[in-house]
Design a protein around this motif. Structure first.
Motif, PDB file in Angstrom:
ATOM      1  N   ASP A  11       0.970  -1.172   0.024  1.00  0.00           N
ATOM      2  CA  ASP A  11       0.027  -0.014   0.068  1.00  0.00           C
ATOM      3  C   ASP A  11       0.725   1.362   0.118  1.00  0.00           C
ATOM      4  O   ASP A  11       1.722   1.460   0.864  1.00  0.00           O
ATOM      5  N   ARG A  12       0.804   1.926  -1.148  1.00  0.00           N
ATOM      6  CA  ARG A  12       1.654   3.197  -1.134  1.00  0.00           C
ATOM      7  C   ARG A  12       1.455   4.123   0.011  1.00  0.00           C
ATOM      8  O   ARG A  12       2.436   5.054   0.649  1.00  0.00           O
ATOM      9  N   LEU A  13       0.484   4.327   0.386  1.00  0.00           N
ATOM     10  CA  LEU A  13      -0.144   5.276   1.629  1.00  0.00           C
ATOM     11  C   LEU A  13       0.358   4.749   2.822  1.00  0.00           C
ATOM     12  O   LEU A  13       1.513   5.738   3.199  1.00  0.00           O
ATOM     13  N   GLN A  14       0.316   3.467   3.140  1.00  0.00           N
ATOM     14  CA  GLN A  14       0.946   2.952   4.226  1.00  0.00           C
ATOM     15  C   GLN A  14       2.754   3.192   4.094  1.00  0.00           C
ATOM     16  O   GLN A  14       3.404   3.601   5.009  1.00  0.00           O
ATOM     17  N   MET A  15       3.046   2.999   2.957  1.00  0.00           N
ATOM     18  CA  MET A  15       4.716   3.030   2.672  1.00  0.00           C
ATOM     19  C   MET A  15       5.144   4.301   3.299  1.00  0.00           C
ATOM     20  O   MET A  15       6.066   4.785   3.698  1.00  0.00           O
ATOM     21  N   LYS A  16       4.423   5.271   2.591  1.00  0.00           N
ATOM     22  CA  LYS A  16       4.667   6.804   2.626  1.00  0.00           C
ATOM     23  C   LYS A  16       4.708   7.047   4.122  1.00  0.00           C
ATOM     24  O   LYS A  16       5.560   7.974   4.585  1.00  0.00           O
ATOM     25  N   MET A  17       3.471   6.696   4.740  1.00  0.00           N
ATOM     26  CA  MET A  17       3.544   6.909   6.270  1.00  0.00           C
ATOM     27  C   MET A  17       4.680   6.538   7.139  1.00  0.00           C
ATOM     28  O   MET A  17       5.293   7.190   8.009  1.00  0.00           O
ATOM     29  N   PHE A  18       4.876   5.035   6.815  1.00  0.00           N
ATOM     30  CA  PHE A  18       6.122   4.610   7.636  1.00  0.00           C
ATOM     31  C   PHE A  18       7.264   5.327   7.202  1.00  0.00           C
ATOM     32  O   PHE A  18       8.008   5.780   7.895  1.00  0.00           O
ATOM     33  N   ASN A  19       7.471   5.586   5.941  1.00  0.00           N
ATOM     34  CA  ASN A  19       8.943   6.299   5.427  1.00  0.00           C
ATOM     35  C   ASN A  19       8.895   7.876   6.272  1.00  0.00           C
ATOM     36  O   ASN A  19       9.901   8.119   6.900  1.00  0.00           O
ATOM     37  N   ASP A  20       7.623   8.523   6.275  1.00  0.00           N
ATOM     38  CA  ASP A  20       7.572   9.773   6.714  1.00  0.00           C
ATOM     39  C   ASP A  20       8.099   9.487   8.457  1.00  0.00           C
ATOM     40  O   ASP A  20       8.937  10.662   8.832  1.00  0.00           O
ATOM     41  N   LEU A  21       7.692   8.856   8.896  1.00  0.00           N
ATOM     42  CA  LEU A  21       7.695   8.775  10.455  1.00  0.00           C
ATOM     43  C   LEU A  21       9.142   8.354  10.744  1.00  0.00           C
ATOM     44  O   LEU A  21       9.731   8.873  11.556  1.00  0.00           O
ATOM     45  N   MET A  50      14.401  -4.548   8.586  1.00  0.00           N
ATOM     46  CA  MET A  50      13.539  -4.723   7.518  1.00  0.00           C
ATOM     47  C   MET A  50      12.120  -4.767   8.122  1.00  0.00           C
ATOM     48  O   MET A  50      11.897  -5.282   8.962  1.00  0.00           O
ATOM     49  N   LEU A  51      11.118  -3.953   7.604  1.00  0.00           N
ATOM     50  CA  LEU A  51       9.716  -3.863   7.975  1.00  0.00           C
ATOM     51  C   LEU A  51       9.064  -4.438   6.936  1.00  0.00           C
ATOM     52  O   LEU A  51       8.950  -3.771   5.817  1.00  0.00           O
ATOM     53  N   VAL A  52       8.477  -5.537   7.006  1.00  0.00           N
ATOM     54  CA  VAL A  52       8.014  -6.472   5.991  1.00  0.00           C
ATOM     55  C   VAL A  52       6.466  -6.743   6.077  1.00  0.00           C
ATOM     56  O   VAL A  52       6.079  -7.299   7.273  1.00  0.00           O
ATOM     57  N   SER A  53       5.426  -6.307   5.323  1.00  0.00           N
ATOM     58  CA  SER A  53       4.148  -6.406   5.318  1.00  0.00           C
ATOM     59  C   SER A  53       3.957  -7.808   4.841  1.00  0.00           C
ATOM     60  O   SER A  53       4.426  -8.083   3.784  1.00  0.00           O
ATOM     61  N   PRO A  79      17.547  -8.087  10.987  1.00  0.00           N
ATOM     62  CA  PRO A  79      16.357  -8.170  11.811  1.00  0.00           C
ATOM     63  C   PRO A  79      15.020  -7.734  11.106  1.00  0.00           C
ATOM     64  O   PRO A  79      15.097  -6.768  10.419  1.00  0.00           O
ATOM     65  N   ILE A  80      14.052  -8.662  11.136  1.00  0.00           N
ATOM     66  CA  ILE A  80      12.784  -8.237  10.483  1.00  0.00           C
ATOM     67  C   ILE A  80      11.521  -7.958  11.442  1.00  0.00           C
ATOM     68  O   ILE A  80      11.376  -8.698  12.337  1.00  0.00           O
ATOM     69  N   ILE A  81      10.955  -7.066  11.192  1.00  0.00           N
ATOM     70  CA  ILE A  81       9.554  -6.708  11.813  1.00  0.00           C
ATOM     71  C   ILE A  81       8.464  -6.701  10.885  1.00  0.00           C
ATOM     72  O   ILE A  81       8.560  -6.511   9.715  1.00  0.00           O
ATOM     73  N   VAL A  82       7.426  -7.961  11.259  1.00  0.00           N
ATOM     74  CA  VAL A  82       6.456  -8.084  10.292  1.00  0.00           C
ATOM     75  C   VAL A  82       5.252  -7.144  10.557  1.00  0.00           C
ATOM     76  O   VAL A  82       5.093  -6.711  11.788  1.00  0.00           O
ATOM     77  N   VAL A  83       4.504  -6.626   9.652  1.00  0.00           N
ATOM     78  CA  VAL A  83       3.494  -5.691   9.737  1.00  0.00           C
ATOM     79  C   VAL A  83       2.145  -6.524   9.096  1.00  0.00           C
ATOM     80  O   VAL A  83       2.322  -7.056   8.010  1.00  0.00           O
ATOM     81  N   PHE A  84       1.072  -6.795  10.342  1.00  0.00           N
ATOM     82  CA  PHE A  84       0.134  -7.222   9.990  1.00  0.00           C
ATOM     83  C   PHE A  84      -1.117  -6.345   9.730  1.00  0.00           C
ATOM     84  O   PHE A  84      -1.053  -5.438  10.517  1.00  0.00           O
ATOM     85  N   ASP A  85      -2.146  -6.295   9.095  1.00  0.00           N
ATOM     86  CA  ASP A  85      -3.315  -5.512   9.418  1.00  0.00           C
ATOM     87  C   ASP A  85      -4.129  -5.944  10.418  1.00  0.00           C
ATOM     88  O   ASP A  85      -4.602  -5.255  11.109  1.00  0.00           O
ATOM     89  N   TYR A  86      -3.919  -7.390  10.692  1.00  0.00           N
ATOM     90  CA  TYR A  86      -4.859  -7.856  12.057  1.00  0.00           C
ATOM     91  C   TYR A  86      -3.899  -9.041  12.218  1.00  0.00           C
ATOM     92  O   TYR A  86      -3.759  -9.873  11.482  1.00  0.00           O
ATOM     93  N   TYR A 103       6.426  -7.912  15.688  1.00  0.00           N
ATOM     94  CA  TYR A 103       5.325  -7.696  14.759  1.00  0.00           C
ATOM     95  C   TYR A 103       4.783  -6.310  15.197  1.00  0.00           C
ATOM     96  O   TYR A 103       4.749  -5.800  16.315  1.00  0.00           O
ATOM     97  N   ILE A 104       4.119  -5.650  14.199  1.00  0.00           N
ATOM     98  CA  ILE A 104       3.300  -4.471  14.583  1.00  0.00           C
ATOM     99  C   ILE A 104       2.042  -4.577  13.857  1.00  0.00           C
ATOM    100  O   ILE A 104       1.918  -5.469  12.896  1.00  0.00           O
ATOM    101  N   THR A 105       0.908  -3.982  14.026  1.00  0.00           N
ATOM    102  CA  THR A 105      -0.375  -4.127  13.475  1.00  0.00           C
ATOM    103  C   THR A 105      -0.718  -2.759  12.987  1.00  0.00           C
ATOM    104  O   THR A 105      -0.423  -1.643  13.400  1.00  0.00           O
ATOM    105  N   LYS A 106      -1.591  -2.929  11.687  1.00  0.00           N
ATOM    106  CA  LYS A 106      -2.421  -1.826  11.496  1.00  0.00           C
ATOM    107  C   LYS A 106      -3.696  -1.474  12.092  1.00  0.00           C
ATOM    108  O   LYS A 106      -4.350  -2.389  12.096  1.00  0.00           O
ATOM    109  N   PRO A 107      -4.195  -0.347  12.384  1.00  0.00           N
ATOM    110  CA  PRO A 107      -3.248   0.918  12.331  1.00  0.00           C
ATOM    111  C   PRO A 107      -2.253   0.908  13.252  1.00  0.00           C
ATOM    112  O   PRO A 107      -2.184   0.477  14.218  1.00  0.00           O
ATOM    113  N   VAL A 108      -1.114   1.546  12.624  1.00  0.00           N
ATOM    114  CA  VAL A 108       0.127   1.633  13.350  1.00  0.00           C
ATOM    115  C   VAL A 108       0.278   2.415  14.554  1.00  0.00           C
ATOM    116  O   VAL A 108      -0.378   3.651  14.272  1.00  0.00           O
TER     117      VAL A 108
END
Length: 123
Positions: A11-21, A50-53, A79-86, A103-108
């Motif tokens: 998701d480009r919007l999510q990617m930009k949000m991660f990037n900006d933060l 790596m932050l991997v969805s 090291p890898i951090i997994v990103v889940f929707d849920y 791991y982290i979940t969305k919304p972040v």
């Protein structure tokens, strides 16, 4: 030294949000919407984190994680951090199978994101 966080997100919007933060927090970032390109980058240049969805079609995010974890050259270096929707019980079980750090979940939750990245960096 600036640490490099690779963001792999469909998701480009999510990617930009991660990037900006992460940039605002002082990290260098590399963004990939294609897990195959992220794997090539990881093999050529070591990322610090790596932050991997895992929300890619056809489990491409999980395939990326498996590829990294099975590559003797890089498996213990990124090291890898997994990103889940849920994060269902099934997904957290899959997380443990992939030997990811966190791991982290969305919304972040922003503080959770920073905490996970800093944990990976030993800070």
């Amino acid at each position: 030294m600036t640490h490099c966080v690779v963001i792999v997100e469909p998701d480009r919007l999510q990617m930009k949000m991660f990037n900006d933060l992460l940039v605002a927090r002082g990290f260098e970032t590399q963004m990939f919407g294609d897990p195959g390109e992220a794997l090539s980058f990881a093999r050529q240049r070591r990322a610090d984190v790596m932050l991997v969805s895992v929300d890619f079609p056809d489990e491409a995010g999980l395939d990326l994680i498996r590829s990294i974890k099975s590559d003797p050259e890089i498996k213990n270096t990124i090291p890898i951090i997994v990103v889940f929707d849920y994060a269902s019980n099934e997904e957290t079980t899959r997380l443990h199978e992939t030997e990811c750090v966190d791991y982290i979940t969305k919304p972040v939750d922003v503080s959770r994101l920073f905490s996970a990245v800093e944990k990976c960096l030993g800070q």
